[in-house]
Design an enzyme around this catalytic site. Structure first.
Site, PDB file in Angstrom:
ATOM      1  N   ARG A   1       0.797  -1.224   0.000  1.00  0.00           N
ATOM      2  CA  ARG A   1       0.000   0.000   0.000  1.00  0.00           C
ATOM      3  C   ARG A   1       0.838   1.287   0.000  1.00  0.00           C
ATOM      4  O   ARG A   1       0.312   2.387  -0.124  1.00  0.00           O
ATOM      5  CB  ARG A   1      -0.955  -0.018   1.206  1.00  0.00           C
TER       6      ARG A   1
ATOM      7  N   ASN B   1      37.217  23.086  -5.767  1.00  0.00           N
ATOM      8  CA  ASN B   1      37.747  21.819  -5.237  1.00  0.00           C
ATOM      9  C   ASN B   1      37.608  20.652  -6.203  1.00  0.00           C
ATOM     10  O   ASN B   1      38.140  19.593  -5.963  1.00  0.00           O
ATOM     11  CB  ASN B   1      37.050  21.462  -3.910  1.00  0.00           C
ATOM     12  N   TYR B   2      36.902  20.878  -7.298  1.00  0.00           N
ATOM     13  CA  TYR B   2      36.583  19.759  -8.193  1.00  0.00           C
ATOM     14  C   TYR B   2      37.039  20.101  -9.593  1.00  0.00           C
ATOM     15  O   TYR B   2      36.680  21.158 -10.127  1.00  0.00           O
ATOM     16  CB  TYR B   2      35.062  19.541  -8.150  1.00  0.00           C
TER      17      TYR B   2
END
Ligand code: UD1
Ligand code: CA
Length: 449
Positions: free
Chosen positions: A15, A368-369
């Site tokens: 359900r 940072n990436y």
């Protein structure tokens, strides 16, 4: 006396209309299963067994995340609550003491209630947790006189007279472990559902001349989740309880109804939580810290005297030491801010460490990436990062160093140095006015208004 806990969590939860196993749906940012496991943990059990079926792999992972020592048994076919307990038998065969059966979709059973259940075991071989239902609906009915339980009859099997009973079965049951295993091994399926009913152990125990008892709890504790509507209702009940507890513990909530807690949120005394603050999992806010309006925090630690927000986002690994100030539109991820650091406005700090009393100017970003890997930024103590500095990681800023506003810092800055990494400014006298005149003349020549 040793205690074992069996948590039934094999059902699909049809359900819920969901791909996610029912017990993994969240309340207070934690799977329902964790709520049941937390109730179990309050008993300091010697063994915790989770019976998994639908989505067993995910359920098992969630169980281990809460308690690495929890053991999982598989119930490949759901043939009833009694059958589910049978699956746990091999893991309990040698266990002395009592066993309690809990449910992965029933999150609010209180530790005190489980304690009362164990105490009642001194008087009865089998103890069932019951409640007086406002709407008994399809619950199993308890035939009892005071504390003595005569029988449990499932709704499907009940006569009209039995259906009129309002004392209902929560499902939670407690017995001596060896007796429980013995009784469930004798269950049959001669009933309306054709299932092994755990509830039939009451009759089996009484047939042996053993006594069964009922302990009554508040209906709110037995709320089981079967639908999304009940999930929402459970969330509301959980938040209401957490807000009351926070207020009780000496936390100021300016507008309690607008603050949302997670199961494991810790907020210290005299902390102030302004309106519209959301806590995800894993947050600790120490005494006297202030969280201003509209903040979202998860997986972070805010120390004494620190202030956060308004409109700040602290993500996992944000570690704020004492008296740190994080202001508006600031996002911090996997970053340690030492004592007294100020990050006032419009900043992203990720994978960084900032030394004490350093000031981070508005618009600072740790880049940072690189699209593939994450890199760290180290900033020393008492440094001054000028507004709009891009810190292209990996990069280190020495103690007491400064970066000029608008700098793009790509190489390390030594301690006490000033880094200027932006184009030099050139002023052209009168050029703005001449340029404007020319543009207006062009527009007039084209006949535009
Ligand atoms: C059960 C009780 C009923 C009680 C009600 C309370 C029985 C026979 N009936 O009924 O007296 O009022 O709970 O909510 O015990 N489960 C398994 N494996 C199975 C069957 C169930 O793990 O083979 C789990 C389900 O995932 C669920 C729980 O046990 O979490 C209860 O099962 P459910 O089928 O919902 O029992 P009810 O019919 O509600
Ligand atoms: Ca149910």
């Amino acid at each position: 006396m040793p205690v074992s806990v069996i948590i039934l969590a094999a059902g699909q939860g049809t359900r819920m209309n969901s791909d996610l196993p029912k017990v993994l749906h969240p309340v207070g940012a934690a799977p329902l299963l964790h709520h049941a496991m937390r109730a179990a943990q309050s008993l300091d059990p010697d063994r915790t067994i989770v019976v998994a079926g639908h989505g067993a792999e995910a359920v098992s992972k969630a169980a281990k995340a809460f308690d690495p020592e929890a053991q999982i048994v598989l119930q490949t076919e759901q043939r009833g609550t009694g059958h589910a307990v049978q699956q746990a038998a091999p893991l309990l065969a040698d266990m002395p003491g009592d066993a309690i059966v809990l449910y992965g979709d029933t999150p609010f059973v209180r530790a005190e209630t489980l304690d009362r259940l164990l105490q009642a075991r001194a008087r009865h071989a089998v103890v069932v947790l019951g409640f007086d239902a406002r709407d008994p609906d399809r619950y199993g009915r308890l035939g009892a006189q005071d504390e003595d339980l005569h029988r449990i009859v499932e709704f499907k099997d009940a006569s009209p007279e039995e259906r009129a009973i309002t004392l209902c079965n929560s499902g939670v049951i407690c017995a001596e472990t060896s007796l429980l295993l013995d009784l469930v091994s004798g269950l049959g399926t001669a009933n309306a559902a054709g299932e092994y009913y755990l509830t039939d152990i009451v009759g089996l125990a009484r047939d042996r001349g053993l006594s069964a008892g009922v302990v009554i709890c508040d209906e709110a504790e037995t709320l089981g989740i079967n639908t999304r509507a009940q999930l929402a209702q459970a969330e509301a009940a959980f938040q209401t309880a957490m807000r009351a507890e926070a207020l009780e513990n000496g936390v100021t909530l300016t507008a309690p109804d607008t603050v949302f807690f997670a199961l494991d949120t810790h907020v210290g005394r005299d902390a102030i939580i302004a309106p519209n603050v959301v806590f995800g999992p894993g947050v600790t806010v120490e005494s006297g810290a202030v969280i201003h309006a509209f903040c979202h925090l998860e997986g972070c630690h805010v120390s004494r005297g620190a202030t956060v927000g308004p409109f700040a986002r602290l993500r996992p690994g944000a570690e704020l030491a004492e008296d740190v100030h994080v202001g508006n539109f600031v996002e911090i991820k996997n970053t340690v801010l030492d004592e007294g650091v100020k990050v006032g406005h419009l900043t992203y700090l990720g994978d960084a460490h900032v030394g004490e009393h350093t000031n981070i100017g508005a618009g600072t970003v740790t880049c940072n990436y690189d699209g593939v890997m994450k890199h760290r930024t180290e900033i020393g103590a008492r440094a001054f990062i000028g507004s709009d500095t891009m810190l292209v990681a990996p990069v280190t800023i020495g103690a007491g160093a400064m970066t000029a506003s608008g700098s793009v810092i790509t190489t390390d800055v030594p301690a006490a140095a000033l880094a200027l990494a932006r184009a030099r400014q050139v002023n052209k006298p009168g050029l703005a006015a001449r340029l404007m005149d020319r543009l207006r003349a062009t527009k007039a020549a084209k006949g535009q208004s």
